[in-house]
Structures are given as structure tokens and as C-alpha cells.
Scaffold this motif. Structure first.
Motif, PDB file in Angstrom:
ATOM      1  N   ASN A  59     -11.950   5.863  -7.837  1.00 57.27           N
ATOM      2  CA  ASN A  59     -12.019   4.445  -8.192  1.00 57.27           C
ATOM      3  C   ASN A  59     -11.837   3.545  -6.973  1.00 57.27           C
ATOM      4  OD1 ASN A  59     -11.844   1.985  -9.581  1.00 57.27           O
ATOM      5  ND2 ASN A  59      -9.611   2.202  -9.764  1.00 57.27           N
ATOM      6  N   PRO A  60     -12.897   2.836  -6.551  1.00 63.17           N
ATOM      7  CA  PRO A  60     -12.760   2.045  -5.322  1.00 63.17           C
ATOM      8  C   PRO A  60     -11.702   0.958  -5.423  1.00 63.17           C
ATOM      9  CG  PRO A  60     -14.850   1.564  -6.446  1.00 63.17           C
ATOM     10  CD  PRO A  60     -14.238   2.745  -7.140  1.00 63.17           C
ATOM     11  N   THR A  61     -11.450   0.428  -6.630  1.00 58.63           N
ATOM     12  CA  THR A  61     -10.556  -0.741  -6.707  1.00 58.63           C
ATOM     13  C   THR A  61      -9.075  -0.384  -6.550  1.00 58.63           C
ATOM     14  OG1 THR A  61     -10.214  -0.813  -9.115  1.00 58.63           O
ATOM     15  CG2 THR A  61     -12.209  -1.860  -8.267  1.00 58.63           C
ATOM     16  N   GLN A  62      -8.752   0.905  -6.529  1.00 57.68           N
ATOM     17  CA  GLN A  62      -7.338   1.228  -6.320  1.00 57.68           C
ATOM     18  C   GLN A  62      -7.026   1.642  -4.887  1.00 57.68           C
ATOM     19  OE1 GLN A  62      -7.572   4.361  -9.412  1.00 57.68           O
ATOM     20  NE2 GLN A  62      -6.244   5.547  -8.084  1.00 57.68           N
ATOM     21  N   PHE A  63      -8.040   1.549  -4.034  1.00 60.54           N
ATOM     22  CA  PHE A  63      -7.832   1.813  -2.603  1.00 60.54           C
ATOM     23  C   PHE A  63      -7.857   0.484  -1.861  1.00 60.54           C
ATOM     24  CE2 PHE A  63      -9.394   5.774  -4.230  1.00 60.54           C
ATOM     25  CZ  PHE A  63      -8.870   6.774  -3.420  1.00 60.54           C
ATOM     26  N   GLY A  64      -6.851   0.259  -1.010  1.00 62.67           N
ATOM     27  CA  GLY A  64      -6.839  -0.970  -0.228  1.00 62.67           C
ATOM     28  C   GLY A  64      -7.685  -0.809   1.031  1.00 62.67           C
ATOM     29  N   LYS A  65      -7.822  -1.938   1.756  1.00 63.92           N
ATOM     30  CA  LYS A  65      -8.523  -1.891   3.049  1.00 63.92           C
ATOM     31  C   LYS A  65      -7.757  -0.945   3.968  1.00 63.92           C
ATOM     32  CE  LYS A  65     -10.758  -6.387   3.290  1.00 63.92           C
ATOM     33  NZ  LYS A  65     -10.073  -7.215   2.286  1.00 63.92           N
ATOM     34  N   ARG A 113      -1.910  -6.885 -14.240  1.00 59.26           N
ATOM     35  CA  ARG A 113      -1.151  -6.182 -15.269  1.00 59.26           C
ATOM     36  C   ARG A 113       0.146  -5.612 -14.725  1.00 59.26           C
ATOM     37  NH1 ARG A 113      -6.596  -4.337 -16.616  1.00 59.26           N
ATOM     38  NH2 ARG A 113      -6.956  -4.555 -18.856  1.00 59.26           N
ATOM     39  N   ALA A 114       0.128  -5.255 -13.445  1.00 58.32           N
ATOM     40  CA  ALA A 114       1.277  -4.518 -12.907  1.00 58.32           C
ATOM     41  C   ALA A 114       2.471  -5.446 -12.674  1.00 58.32           C
ATOM     42  CB  ALA A 114       0.887  -3.815 -11.616  1.00 58.32           C
ATOM     43  N   GLY A 115       2.201  -6.731 -12.392  1.00 59.51           N
ATOM     44  CA  GLY A 115       3.281  -7.694 -12.171  1.00 59.51           C
ATOM     45  C   GLY A 115       4.189  -7.259 -11.036  1.00 59.51           C
ATOM     46  N   ALA A 116       5.497  -7.548 -11.198  1.00 64.35           N
ATOM     47  CA  ALA A 116       6.453  -7.257 -10.124  1.00 64.35           C
ATOM     48  C   ALA A 116       6.484  -5.770  -9.785  1.00 64.35           C
ATOM     49  CB  ALA A 116       7.836  -7.721 -10.538  1.00 64.35           C
ATOM     50  N   LEU A 117       6.247  -4.929 -10.777  1.00 62.71           N
ATOM     51  CA  LEU A 117       6.286  -3.477 -10.507  1.00 62.71           C
ATOM     52  C   LEU A 117       5.130  -3.004  -9.636  1.00 62.71           C
ATOM     53  CD1 LEU A 117       7.349  -1.255 -13.513  1.00 62.71           C
ATOM     54  CD2 LEU A 117       8.195  -1.305 -11.175  1.00 62.71           C
ATOM     55  N   GLY A 118       4.118  -3.850  -9.518  1.00 59.17           N
ATOM     56  CA  GLY A 118       2.996  -3.515  -8.649  1.00 59.17           C
ATOM     57  C   GLY A 118       3.288  -3.794  -7.192  1.00 59.17           C
ATOM     58  N   THR A 119       4.435  -4.391  -6.910  1.00 62.71           N
ATOM     59  CA  THR A 119       4.744  -4.797  -5.532  1.00 62.71           C
ATOM     60  C   THR A 119       5.954  -4.067  -4.962  1.00 62.71           C
ATOM     61  OG1 THR A 119       6.165  -6.604  -6.243  1.00 62.71           O
ATOM     62  CG2 THR A 119       3.835  -7.127  -5.975  1.00 62.71           C
ATOM     63  N   PHE A 130      -1.987  -0.627  -7.897  1.00 67.79           N
ATOM     64  CA  PHE A 130      -1.719  -0.425  -9.323  1.00 67.79           C
ATOM     65  C   PHE A 130      -2.592  -1.313 -10.202  1.00 67.79           C
ATOM     66  CE2 PHE A 130       2.270   1.382  -7.590  1.00 67.79           C
ATOM     67  CZ  PHE A 130       2.087   2.668  -8.095  1.00 67.79           C
ATOM     68  N   GLU A 131      -2.959  -2.498  -9.693  1.00 68.86           N
ATOM     69  CA  GLU A 131      -3.877  -3.338 -10.484  1.00 68.86           C
ATOM     70  C   GLU A 131      -5.219  -2.612 -10.643  1.00 68.86           C
ATOM     71  OE1 GLU A 131      -2.506  -5.544 -11.954  1.00 68.86           O
ATOM     72  OE2 GLU A 131      -1.111  -6.681 -10.705  1.00 68.86           O
ATOM     73  N   GLY A 132      -5.687  -2.015  -9.542  1.00 64.29           N
ATOM     74  CA  GLY A 132      -6.960  -1.281  -9.588  1.00 64.29           C
ATOM     75  C   GLY A 132      -6.865  -0.054 -10.468  1.00 64.29           C
ATOM     76  N   MET A 133      -5.742   0.634 -10.389  1.00 60.99           N
ATOM     77  CA  MET A 133      -5.548   1.843 -11.200  1.00 60.99           C
ATOM     78  C   MET A 133      -5.526   1.466 -12.684  1.00 60.99           C
ATOM     79  SD  MET A 133      -3.082   3.497 -13.078  1.00 60.99           S
ATOM     80  CE  MET A 133      -1.538   2.717 -12.611  1.00 60.99           C
ATOM     81  N   LEU A 134      -4.771   0.411 -13.018  1.00 60.38           N
ATOM     82  CA  LEU A 134      -4.684   0.015 -14.441  1.00 60.38           C
ATOM     83  C   LEU A 134      -6.032  -0.496 -14.944  1.00 60.38           C
ATOM     84  CD1 LEU A 134      -1.158  -1.659 -14.418  1.00 60.38           C
ATOM     85  CD2 LEU A 134      -1.778   0.482 -15.554  1.00 60.38           C
ATOM     86  N   VAL A 137      -8.093   2.677 -15.642  1.00 58.27           N
ATOM     87  CA  VAL A 137      -7.569   3.459 -16.778  1.00 58.27           C
ATOM     88  C   VAL A 137      -7.828   2.693 -18.076  1.00 58.27           C
ATOM     89  CG1 VAL A 137      -5.477   4.415 -17.836  1.00 58.27           C
ATOM     90  CG2 VAL A 137      -5.883   4.737 -15.401  1.00 58.27           C
ATOM     91  N   SER A 138      -7.682   1.370 -18.030  1.00 60.47           N
ATOM     92  CA  SER A 138      -7.941   0.608 -19.253  1.00 60.47           C
ATOM     93  C   SER A 138      -9.435   0.664 -19.614  1.00 60.47           C
ATOM     94  CB  SER A 138      -7.395  -0.811 -19.098  1.00 60.47           C
ATOM     95  OG  SER A 138      -8.386  -1.754 -19.204  1.00 60.47           O
ATOM     96  N   TRP A 139     -10.295   0.645 -18.600  1.00 63.24           N
ATOM     97  CA  TRP A 139     -11.740   0.789 -18.867  1.00 63.24           C
ATOM     98  C   TRP A 139     -12.011   2.139 -19.552  1.00 63.24           C
ATOM     99  CZ3 TRP A 139     -15.631   4.204 -17.508  1.00 63.24           C
ATOM    100  CH2 TRP A 139     -16.934   3.794 -17.807  1.00 63.24           C
TER     101      TRP A 139
END
Ligand code: AMP
Length: 291
Positions: A59-65, A113-119, A130-134, A137-139
Motif C-alpha cells: 500500500n503506497p499510502t502507508q509509506f512515507g517519503k 482516523r489514527a488521531g493522537a495514537l498515529g503520532t 497509520f492513516e495510510g494503513m487504516l 484496511v478500511s477499503w
């Protein structure tokens, strides 16, 4: 095992299985399959009348630059061979393209979706991960509509966030099964990234698990968690080979760091960058109330 690449093929297979009274069990992966992934399939197949759908999607959206999206191992042919060799392979292998998952730019802004736990923890080194992962997974949950999904305990923060999303957005309609971490003979957690370790890195890597065990041992002998963590940290920080990112204890029910004096179920989390390979691991245990 049937291979499908599109949502329409996937859904037609799934509706036939549902018509036969099957229980749809979903196992998402990014491929480069190892015994950890295979154990999730085995776990899924143990469910009565299971129709196991395994996805492989990097999933490309869960990998950062600057992260390893381009070099992430893609080994579809050998993955298919490994699956076909199983006594109980998944019923369906879903390998969508990036365009199938994100038609015309729909990946642009994941819903937060991840909110504070994403940071925190993994989220510090991997902003947006985690935003990309969620998002993905939601898709998958929307298109597969599983009754059950199986995830590995190895990715503790991921699992916590997925359970929370299932509660908040899917009305607890998907049962989430947490599968035990599968390890090498020297207890290094199996990971698709272990192949990138040099000989020296590979011989350092089991220090993650041995340190987790040491911290657990010293807490169970009555040491304060803060002291046990501080004492163990130096074993994991061995530049230039290894750099400790975090070693932390969280309350398993909230994923918040605990203070000395806490009692209850905890997760001890670790992340170390060995050479340029990010390794994570965790264990769960119980801190007893002092007698
Ligand atoms: P990945 O392909 O790394 O995204 O992982 C796909 C799924 O396999 C996730 O639920 C992971 O937690 C799980 N997984 C990865 N490594 C292991 C392991 N060593 N043991 C058990 N599950 C694992």
C-alpha cells in the motif's frame, strides 16, 4: 486457491461462498510471505466453514517519503508457490493493482482516523503511516465485508488501531483475531524486512526479544518499570550498527504509557533501526498488584 485482481471478481467469488453458508475470513498482507503470514491463514482456516481471503497489496499510502516503498520485496510468484504448497491454502488470493484500490486520486488524503495514537511510537518515525494503513484496511473491509479478520500481534499499534476502527466505524461487525508472533529459532520475529539485514545486523537482531524478556523478568521480580526500561535500553543502542528508537510499556487496553505502580495487562514495545532496517517487536504480560 483462486487468484483475483478486481473487486468485481472478488465480490462474485465471495457471494457464491456466502450463498453456501461460508464464513468470510480476511487476512491482509503486503506479500513476501513468511511463516508468520502462513500462521494467520492457518488460524483463519480453523474457523468453522471458513472461506479465507488473503490479500497481497503493497500500500503506497502507508509509506512515507524516504521509506522503503520502492525496495519493499515483491515476490508474487514465490508467494503463490508457498500458498499452493499449504495443506489448507486460502480459498481466494486477492491481488489488486494500485489503480483498483485508489481509482483516480482517491488516495490523496486519507480520512484522519489514527488521531493522537498515529503520532506516537511507530507514528513518530513514520508520520502518516497509520492513516495510510487504516485507509487501506478500511477499503478492504468495505469490499471484502469479512465476518472475521486475522492480524498478527507483532504489529501491536496497528492492531490496536484496527480494533478501534472496527468498533468506531464498523459497529464491531468484524471479529478481529490476534495471532501470535511467529519467530525464528533465535526468537527474532519473522519479518519480510529481515532479509535486508547483513550478517552482523542479523546477529544483533535477536537482542530485541532478549531485551523484552529481560525487562519482563526484572519487573516480575519487583523492579520499577521505569528503572527496568532504563537499564535495558543501553543493550539496544549500539551505534553505528543499531539505534534504539523506543522501548516502552503501555497499558494494553488504552495503548497509553504506564507509570510505576500500574498493575494490569501491559505491552512492552520496542523499535530499533539496525543498519537501515526498522525492526519492531513486543510482548504482552501482566504486572501484578504488589502483595
Ligand atoms: P505485513 O505483510 O508485514 O503487512 O503483515 C501482514 C500481517 O502479518 C499483519 O497482520 C502482521 O501483523 C502479520 N505478521 C507479520 N509478521 C508476523 C509474524 N512474525 N508473526 C505473526 N504475524 C505476523
Amino acid at each position: 486457491m483462486k487468484l483475483v485482481e478486481t473487486v468485481s471478481e472478488l465480490q462474485s467469488e465471495i457471494s457464491q461462498a456466502k450463498a453456501l453458508g461460508k464464513t468470510v475470513v480476511f487476512v491482509p498482507t503486503m506479500g513476501a510471505l513468511h511463516e508468520g503470514h502462513l500462521s494467520l491463514i492457518e488460524e483463519g482456516n480453523q474457523i468453522q466453514d471458513a472461506f479465507v481471503v488473503l490479500s497481497i497489496f503493497v500500500n503506497p499510502t502507508q509509506f512515507g517519503k524516504g521509506e522503503d516503498f520502492d525496495r519493499y520485496p515483491r515476490t508474487l510468484e514465490s508467494d503463490i508457490k508457498a500458498l499452493a504448497a499449504l495443506t489448507n491454502p486460502p480459498a481466494l488470493l486477492f491481488v489488486p493493482s494500485v489503480e483498483e484500490v485508489y481509482p483516480a486520486g482517491s488516495a490523496a488524503e486519507p480520512k484522519p482516523r489514527a488521531g493522537a495514537l498515529g503520532t506516537v511510537f511507530e507514528g513518530v518515525a513514520r508520520p502518516g503511516h497509520f492513516e495510510g494503513m487504516l485507509q487501506v484496511v478500511s477499503w478492504f473491509f468495505e469490499v471484502v465485508k469479512p465476518q472475521v479478520a486475522v492480524f498478527g500481534a507483532k504489529d501491536a499499534q496497528q492492531l490496536f488501531l484496527i480494533k478501534r476502527m472496527v468498533h468506531r466505524e464498523f459497529n464491531d461487525s468484524i471479529e478481529i483475531i490476534e495471532a501470535m508472533t511467529v519467530r525464528e529459532d533465535d526468537y527474532l520475529a519473522k519479518s519480510s524486512r529481515n532479509r535486508f539485514l547483513s550478517k552482523e545486523g542479523r546477529s544483533f537482531a535477536p537482542t530485541l526479544f532478549s531485551t523484552l524478556m529481560q525487562v519482563q523478568g526484572s519487573i516480575s521480580e519487583g523492579e520499577k518499570p521505569s528503572v527496568a526500561l532504563a537499564e535495558a535500553s543501553s543493550a539496544l543502542d549500539s551505534p553505528p550498527l543499531a539505534k534504539l528508537d523506543y522501548l516502552a510499556l503501555v497499558d494494553k487496553s488504552t495503548f497509553s504509557p504506564i507509570s510505576d505502580g500500574f498493575h494490569g495487562e501491559v505491552q512492552l514495545l520496542v523499535a530499533v533501526v539496525v543498519e537501515s532496517v526498522r525492526l519492531i517487536d513486543n510482548i504482552t504480560f501482566y504486572i501484578q498488584e504488589p502483595a
